[in-house]
Design a protein around this motif. Sequence first.
Motif, short mmCIF file in Angstrom:
data_model
loop_
_atom_site.label_atom_id
_atom_site.label_comp_id
_atom_site.label_asym_id
_atom_site.label_seq_id
_atom_site.Cartn_x
_atom_site.Cartn_y
_atom_site.Cartn_z
N PHE A 95 12.28 0.99 -23.66
CA PHE A 95 11.77 -0.38 -23.61
C PHE A 95 11.54 -0.95 -25.01
O PHE A 95 11.74 -2.15 -25.24
CB PHE A 95 10.47 -0.45 -22.80
N THR A 96 11.13 -0.11 -25.94
CA THR A 96 10.92 -0.57 -27.31
C THR A 96 12.23 -1.02 -27.94
O THR A 96 12.29 -2.09 -28.57
CB THR A 96 10.27 0.55 -28.15
N VAL A 97 13.28 -0.24 -27.78
CA VAL A 97 14.59 -0.60 -28.33
C VAL A 97 15.10 -1.88 -27.66
O VAL A 97 15.61 -2.78 -28.33
CB VAL A 97 15.59 0.56 -28.17
N TYR A 98 14.95 -1.97 -26.34
CA TYR A 98 15.36 -3.17 -25.62
C TYR A 98 14.60 -4.40 -26.14
O TYR A 98 15.19 -5.46 -26.37
CB TYR A 98 15.11 -3.00 -24.12
N GLY A 99 13.30 -4.27 -26.35
CA GLY A 99 12.50 -5.37 -26.88
C GLY A 99 12.91 -5.77 -28.28
O GLY A 99 12.93 -6.95 -28.62
N MET A 100 13.26 -4.78 -29.11
CA MET A 100 13.70 -5.10 -30.47
C MET A 100 15.02 -5.86 -30.45
O MET A 100 15.20 -6.82 -31.22
CB MET A 100 13.83 -3.81 -31.29
N ILE A 101 15.94 -5.47 -29.59
CA ILE A 101 17.23 -6.17 -29.50
C ILE A 101 17.02 -7.58 -28.98
O ILE A 101 17.59 -8.54 -29.52
CB ILE A 101 18.21 -5.37 -28.60
N LEU A 102 16.20 -7.75 -27.96
CA LEU A 102 15.92 -9.06 -27.41
C LEU A 102 15.24 -9.96 -28.44
O LEU A 102 15.60 -11.13 -28.59
CB LEU A 102 15.05 -8.94 -26.16
N THR A 103 14.29 -9.42 -29.17
CA THR A 103 13.59 -10.19 -30.19
C THR A 103 14.56 -10.61 -31.30
O THR A 103 14.50 -11.76 -31.77
CB THR A 103 12.43 -9.36 -30.78
N SER A 104 15.43 -9.72 -31.71
CA SER A 104 16.42 -10.06 -32.75
C SER A 104 17.34 -11.17 -32.26
O SER A 104 17.63 -12.12 -33.00
CB SER A 104 17.25 -8.84 -33.12
N PHE A 105 17.81 -11.09 -31.03
CA PHE A 105 18.68 -12.12 -30.47
C PHE A 105 17.97 -13.47 -30.45
O PHE A 105 18.52 -14.49 -30.84
CB PHE A 105 19.11 -11.72 -29.06
N LEU A 106 16.71 -13.48 -30.00
CA LEU A 106 15.96 -14.73 -29.94
C LEU A 106 15.70 -15.29 -31.33
O LEU A 106 15.80 -16.51 -31.56
CB LEU A 106 14.65 -14.53 -29.20
N TRP A 107 15.40 -14.45 -32.30
CA TRP A 107 15.15 -14.91 -33.67
C TRP A 107 16.40 -15.55 -34.25
O TRP A 107 16.33 -16.62 -34.85
CB TRP A 107 14.68 -13.74 -34.54
#
Length: 125
Positions: A95-107
Amino acid sequence: SSQVEDSMMDVYDLVYEEVRRNASSFRRLELTAIHETFLCCGKRSPFGDTANVEHKTCPSSQLRDAGQDCLQEIGDFLKKHMDFVSTLLGVTIGFTVYGMILTSFLWFSIHFSSNLERKGKYVLR
């Protein structure tokens, strides 16, 4: 996980030996709590009879059933629960890796959205 198991065994051995040498009430209470928690009674010792310690610190139900070796019970308990902890840790990392990828995409989407305002406003020269 073997370090955790070794640490638990060392703590049990330390408390057990201190109660066997001098029966301080504090260590005896600790040993009784360990025996009640793990539902075991004492340990098998090749160096002699340890029954005196078990009579003072084991719950009566465990003492009647001749008790189980606490070192074995602690090892089994840790092996069973370390599998659960490992699974929980793996899911958390996922979940942490998934959240990091999602956050990067949104940024990146927000950062580069300023260029999207020009869409359809071209000037011919």
